[in-house]
Design an enzyme around this catalytic site. Structure first.
Site, PDB file in Angstrom:
ATOM      1  N   LYS A 133       0.834  -1.201   0.000  1.00 31.24           N
ATOM      2  CA  LYS A 133       0.000   0.000   0.000  1.00 31.24           C
ATOM      3  C   LYS A 133       0.876   1.262   0.000  1.00 31.24           C
ATOM      4  O   LYS A 133       0.717   2.150  -0.826  1.00 31.24           O
ATOM      5  CB  LYS A 133      -0.927   0.003   1.221  1.00 31.24           C
ATOM      6  CG  LYS A 133      -1.761  -1.259   1.404  1.00 31.24           C
ATOM      7  CD  LYS A 133      -2.726  -1.483   0.279  1.00 31.24           C
ATOM      8  CE  LYS A 133      -3.702  -2.622   0.567  1.00 31.24           C
ATOM      9  NZ  LYS A 133      -3.087  -3.939   0.711  1.00 31.24           N
ATOM     10  N   LYS A 168      -8.135   0.699   3.645  1.00 26.10           N
ATOM     11  CA  LYS A 168      -7.375  -0.526   3.382  1.00 26.10           C
ATOM     12  C   LYS A 168      -6.375  -0.783   4.501  1.00 26.10           C
ATOM     13  O   LYS A 168      -5.553   0.097   4.810  1.00 26.10           O
ATOM     14  CB  LYS A 168      -6.602  -0.398   2.064  1.00 26.10           C
ATOM     15  CG  LYS A 168      -7.458  -0.154   0.839  1.00 26.10           C
ATOM     16  CD  LYS A 168      -6.580  -0.008  -0.389  1.00 26.10           C
ATOM     17  CE  LYS A 168      -7.394   0.222  -1.641  1.00 26.10           C
ATOM     18  NZ  LYS A 168      -6.543   0.319  -2.850  1.00 26.10           N
ATOM     19  N   ARG A 232     -10.894  -7.001 -13.317  1.00 31.54           N
ATOM     20  CA  ARG A 232     -11.640  -7.728 -12.286  1.00 31.54           C
ATOM     21  C   ARG A 232     -12.838  -6.866 -11.904  1.00 31.54           C
ATOM     22  O   ARG A 232     -12.669  -5.753 -11.399  1.00 31.54           O
ATOM     23  CB  ARG A 232     -10.737  -7.998 -11.086  1.00 31.54           C
ATOM     24  CG  ARG A 232      -9.485  -8.782 -11.470  1.00 31.54           C
ATOM     25  CD  ARG A 232      -8.432  -8.781 -10.394  1.00 31.54           C
ATOM     26  NE  ARG A 232      -7.984  -7.420 -10.106  1.00 31.54           N
ATOM     27  CZ  ARG A 232      -7.089  -7.129  -9.156  1.00 31.54           C
ATOM     28  NH1 ARG A 232      -6.551  -8.088  -8.433  1.00 31.54           N
ATOM     29  NH2 ARG A 232      -6.735  -5.898  -8.952  1.00 31.54           N
ATOM     30  N   ARG A 240     -15.844  -4.652  -4.061  1.00 29.59           N
ATOM     31  CA  ARG A 240     -14.471  -5.042  -4.383  1.00 29.59           C
ATOM     32  C   ARG A 240     -14.467  -5.930  -5.626  1.00 29.59           C
ATOM     33  O   ARG A 240     -15.342  -6.775  -5.804  1.00 29.59           O
ATOM     34  CB  ARG A 240     -13.838  -5.799  -3.214  1.00 29.59           C
ATOM     35  CG  ARG A 240     -13.710  -4.982  -1.945  1.00 29.59           C
ATOM     36  CD  ARG A 240     -13.307  -5.845  -0.759  1.00 29.59           C
ATOM     37  NE  ARG A 240     -14.338  -6.852  -0.445  1.00 29.59           N
ATOM     38  CZ  ARG A 240     -14.218  -7.767   0.514  1.00 29.59           C
ATOM     39  NH1 ARG A 240     -13.115  -7.806   1.243  1.00 29.59           N
ATOM     40  NH2 ARG A 240     -15.182  -8.634   0.733  1.00 29.59           N
ATOM     41  N   GLU A 288      -2.561   0.191  -5.945  1.00 27.35           N
ATOM     42  CA  GLU A 288      -1.665  -0.683  -5.173  1.00 27.35           C
ATOM     43  C   GLU A 288      -0.543  -1.176  -6.067  1.00 27.35           C
ATOM     44  O   GLU A 288      -0.687  -1.253  -7.289  1.00 27.35           O
ATOM     45  CB  GLU A 288      -2.414  -1.896  -4.606  1.00 27.35           C
ATOM     46  CG  GLU A 288      -3.376  -1.591  -3.490  1.00 27.35           C
ATOM     47  CD  GLU A 288      -3.960  -2.856  -2.863  1.00 27.35           C
ATOM     48  OE1 GLU A 288      -3.325  -3.925  -2.969  1.00 27.35           O
ATOM     49  OE2 GLU A 288      -5.048  -2.773  -2.286  1.00 27.35           O
ATOM     50  N   ASN A 290       1.680  -4.636  -6.001  1.00 27.31           N
ATOM     51  CA  ASN A 290       1.782  -5.944  -5.358  1.00 27.31           C
ATOM     52  C   ASN A 290       3.112  -6.594  -5.711  1.00 27.31           C
ATOM     53  O   ASN A 290       3.401  -6.831  -6.891  1.00 27.31           O
ATOM     54  CB  ASN A 290       0.621  -6.833  -5.806  1.00 27.31           C
ATOM     55  CG  ASN A 290      -0.716  -6.276  -5.370  1.00 27.31           C
ATOM     56  OD1 ASN A 290      -1.210  -6.588  -4.307  1.00 27.31           O
ATOM     57  ND2 ASN A 290      -1.305  -5.419  -6.215  1.00 27.31           N
TER      58      ASN A 290
END
Length: 320
Positions: A133, A168, A232, A240, A288, A290
């Protein structure tokens, strides 16, 4: 070549979904040896990193009626043996978050690998530097309006100013603990107290992006360059889009704006040894970065008829 993957217990992986399995399959199909271990099986002996490693042989998934399908018994493991990690050509650190104290200790052990002999993906120093994050905060032109705080009043002021926001946890994964918030929520105080552990742990709060309803795009980067993407999309009453919470996946393209974002990230990712990364983009904003065990490869392969795993392994072989 020999590759070892530091993963969660292999029996818990989902072969038709997990990127770690896709990478292992690709390496095997290209003729390389695949070994696996877990973070708790790492040691330092004589100043070098060692691990209890098991040779693994995989039965690759097959595409049947538009889905990846695995055999019931999809892997064979040999008895583990204690070996120096420098006996491998590359080490993939693919343990899922949280990035807790045992995880950090594992990265310290991986520091004991001579990267001139063995490539570590991703670099242990980069893993420690890149909270998934917080790391995005340095790219201020790419991210939505964002704060990080454990102070209830600071968070409330921000949410009220923005009208709606997304909270988050800094150490979460796969959408865990992410909350949609607005200032009029009667549970507001309780949600903040729970999320910040009574004001002891900071959280990230970002202005809500209405474009989230159209999808949360995962873009996979290899050595700082975008190599594929999947959208997504939230389903039902869920805001989400994460696949782990039921988001459906859809074919997508990488936009000029998203390539621009990748261009900003690339030099920093390469500097920090973050070779295999997944970024999340909503409505043209980076949300974000990752770096621990980014996913999405299986879905991109399925929708775009490609094999990103082979691209990763071939890059690794060529780059040494």
């Amino acid at each position: 070549m020999k590759f070892v993957f530091i993963i969660d217990p292999i029996q818990r992986l989902i072969p038709g979904h997990d990127t770690s399995v896709a990478l292992m399959e690709a390496a095997q199909e290209l003729g390389h040896e695949i070994w696996v271990t877990q973070a708790e099986n790492l040691s330092v002996i004589g100043g070098k990193a060692w691990g209890l490693l098991s040779r693994v042989r995989l039965k690759p998934v097959k595409l049947i009626e538009g889905k990846w399908v695995a055999e019931e018994v999809w892997y064979e493991l040999e008895t583990p043996t204690l070996q120096p990690l420098e006996a491998m050509n590359a080490v993939f650190m693919r343990t899922d978050p949280p990035v807790n104290i045992p995880y950090l200790y594992a990265t310290y052990i991986l520091d004991c690998i001579d990267e001139k002999k063995t490539r570590v993906i991703n670099s242990p120093r980069g893993l420690r530097a890149a909270n998934e994050k917080m790391y995005a905060l340095q790219f201020s032109e790419a991210i939505p309006e964002t704060i990080v705080s454990q102070n209830k009043e600071v968070i409330r002021k921000f949410v009220e100013e923005k009208g709606a926001a997304v909270l988050k946890p800094l150490g979460g994964k796969a959408g865990e603990g992410i909350l949609f918030m607005d200032g009029g929520d009667r549970n507001f105080n309780s949600l903040i107290e729970i999320s910040t552990q009574q004001g002891k742990v900071p959280v990230m709060v970002q202005a809500y992006l209405p474009a989230a309803k159209d999808g949360d795009k995962r873009i996979v980067l290899l050595n700082g360059e975008a190599i594929g993407a999947v959208n997504r999309i939230p389903t039902g009453n869920e805001f989400r889009g994460n696949m782990a919470v039921g988001g459906r996946v859809a074919k997508t393209e990488i936009t000029d704006r998203e390539y621009e974002i990748c261009g900003q990230l690339g030099p920093v990712l390469r500097r920090d040894g973050l070779y295999f990364v997944g970024i999340d983009v909503i409505g043209g904003y980076l949300t974000e970065i990752n770096v621990t065990s980014p996913t999405g490869v299986r879905e991109i392969d399925l929708l775009d008829d490609v094999c990103l795993g082979k691209k990763v392994i071939e890059w690794l072989v060529v780059s040494g």
